[in-house]
Design an enzyme around this catalytic site. Structure first.
Site, mmCIF file in Angstrom:
data_model
loop_
_atom_site.group_PDB
_atom_site.id
_atom_site.type_symbol
_atom_site.label_atom_id
_atom_site.label_comp_id
_atom_site.label_asym_id
_atom_site.label_seq_id
_atom_site.Cartn_x
_atom_site.Cartn_y
_atom_site.Cartn_z
ATOM 1 C CB THR A 27 52.237 -102.201 -13.798
ATOM 2 O OG1 THR A 27 53.218 -101.744 -12.855
ATOM 3 C CG2 THR A 27 52.684 -103.524 -14.373
ATOM 4 C CE LYS A 139 51.199 -99.619 -9.929
ATOM 5 N NZ LYS A 139 50.520 -100.794 -10.341
ATOM 6 C CD GLU A 172 46.209 -101.748 -1.794
ATOM 7 O OE1 GLU A 172 45.637 -101.437 -2.858
ATOM 8 O OE2 GLU A 172 47.254 -101.209 -1.418
HETATM 9 C C1 LIG Z 1 49.312 -102.338 -3.906
HETATM 10 C C2 LIG Z 1 48.483 -102.470 -5.156
HETATM 11 N N1 LIG Z 1 47.154 -102.268 -5.103
HETATM 12 C C3 LIG Z 1 46.374 -102.371 -6.188
HETATM 13 C C4 LIG Z 1 46.907 -102.694 -7.434
HETATM 14 C C5 LIG Z 1 46.007 -102.821 -8.631
HETATM 15 O O1 LIG Z 1 46.199 -101.761 -9.527
HETATM 16 P P1 LIG Z 1 45.836 -101.854 -11.079
HETATM 17 O O2 LIG Z 1 44.432 -102.406 -11.181
HETATM 18 O O3 LIG Z 1 45.904 -100.453 -11.545
HETATM 19 O O4 LIG Z 1 46.826 -102.762 -11.729
HETATM 20 C C6 LIG Z 1 48.290 -102.880 -7.546
HETATM 21 C C7 LIG Z 1 48.888 -103.192 -8.842
HETATM 22 O O5 LIG Z 1 50.044 -103.445 -8.984
HETATM 23 C C8 LIG Z 1 49.095 -102.759 -6.384
HETATM 24 O O6 LIG Z 1 50.430 -102.942 -6.444
#
Ligand SMILES: Cc1ncc(COP(=O)(O)O)c(C=O)c1O
Length: 271
Positions: A27, A139, A172
């Site tokens: 994303t 991801k 997180e």
């Molecule tokens: C579960 C989760 N952790 C962490 C993140 C943060 O990721 P990023 O900094 O790459 O957007 C996301 C982002 O959607 C997420 O869904």
């Protein structure tokens, strides 16, 4: 919407992304018509492909398609999905399968503008994250833990929920990573067993290092949150959200070093 480089909005029912969540996504914030932190998103996507044994997408082709999907949109959200592709009976991945590449554009989310300056209210979720070192950090498309966690609350005043692992460590947010500030020292959770290694988390770690702010990546407990001077959340769309309150405990927004916030917001949303 582009699917394998062609306009369209349908994928095969037998696509393994739909059947098994067999794939990955990114994303990406789009500012001034350009994808932000592109190299970092591409690197995580390609690492995820390597881990799952899916052929890596070509970076140049993906960027060209991203720009095509973005068109003249100045500010939006680009979502990229790579699945292993269509086919195979059962779970075992077929050897001769071509990945499916989906790019789509969504409007910028209507997060409250005050979140940045006034901070957000956060809760702790009952849903736990399962341990799986082979899937940790990437991801991947299996997001049922986050779906169940977000279904736990409907109160729009609560912006995010924190998730623990089965041992009770804080990992997180449901859609963000968490940083704790305690006596000038930053801490973010170790993600070797579960969680997504966020692109914005990576940027915060780098910016903190370049500003000389000590920052540890370690196990984080609920006690660490209780003792903290400040907490903040990060992701590619929000940048940094300070936490104003967690389960009734209030935090100092001013404790977060402004130089860190400025550096991250400037780098994170630069086209
Ligand atoms: C579960 C989760 N952790 C962490 C993140 C943060 O990721 P990023 O900094 O790459 O957007 C996301 C982002 O959607 C997420 O869904």
């Amino acid at each position: 919407l582009l699917i394998n480089g062609k306009p369209g909005d349908a994928i095969a029912v037998l696509d393994r992304g739909l059947q098994y969540g067999d794939g990955l996504f990114e994303t990406v914030a789009v500012v001034d018509g350009r994808p932000c932190l592109w190299q970092r998103h591409l690197a995580r996507l390609q690492q995820g492909c390597d881990r799952l044994g899916i052929a890596r997408p070509d970076g140049e082709q993906l960027l060209a398609e991203a720009l095509q999907v973005i068109g003249h949109s100045p500010r939006s959200v680009l979502k990229i999905i790579i699945t292993r592709g269509t086919g195979g009976r059962g779970y075992r991945p077929p050897l001769d399968v071509a990945p499916t590449r989906i790019l789509c554009l969504a409007p910028w989310p209507d997060h409250p503008a005050a979140a940045q300056n006034q901070g957000v209210v956060v809760r702790i979720c009952d849903t736990r994250l399962g341990d799986n070192p082979r899937l940790a950090g990437i991801k991947h498309l299996n997001r049922l833990e986050q779906v169940l966690a977000q279904a736990e609350w409907r109160d729009p005043a609560v912006a995010e929920g924190l998730m623990l692992d089965s041992a009770g460590c804080v990992i997180e947010g449901t859609m963000s990573n968490l940083f704790v500030l305690n006596e000038g020292r930053l801490l973010t959770s170790d993600l070797s067993r579960c969680g997504i290694a966020g692109v914005m988390r990576g940027l915060v770690l780098e910016m903190a290092a370049s500003l000389g702010l000590p920052c540890a990546v370690e196990e984080m407990t609920l006690d660490d949150l209780g003792e903290a001077d400040a907490l903040f959340l990060t992701n590619s769309l929000i940048g940094i959200w300070p936490v104003r309150a967690l389960e009734g405990r209030e935090y100092e927004l001013q404790a977060i070093p402004p130089a860190l916030v400025e550096a991250v917001m400037a780098q994170g949303f630069r086209p």
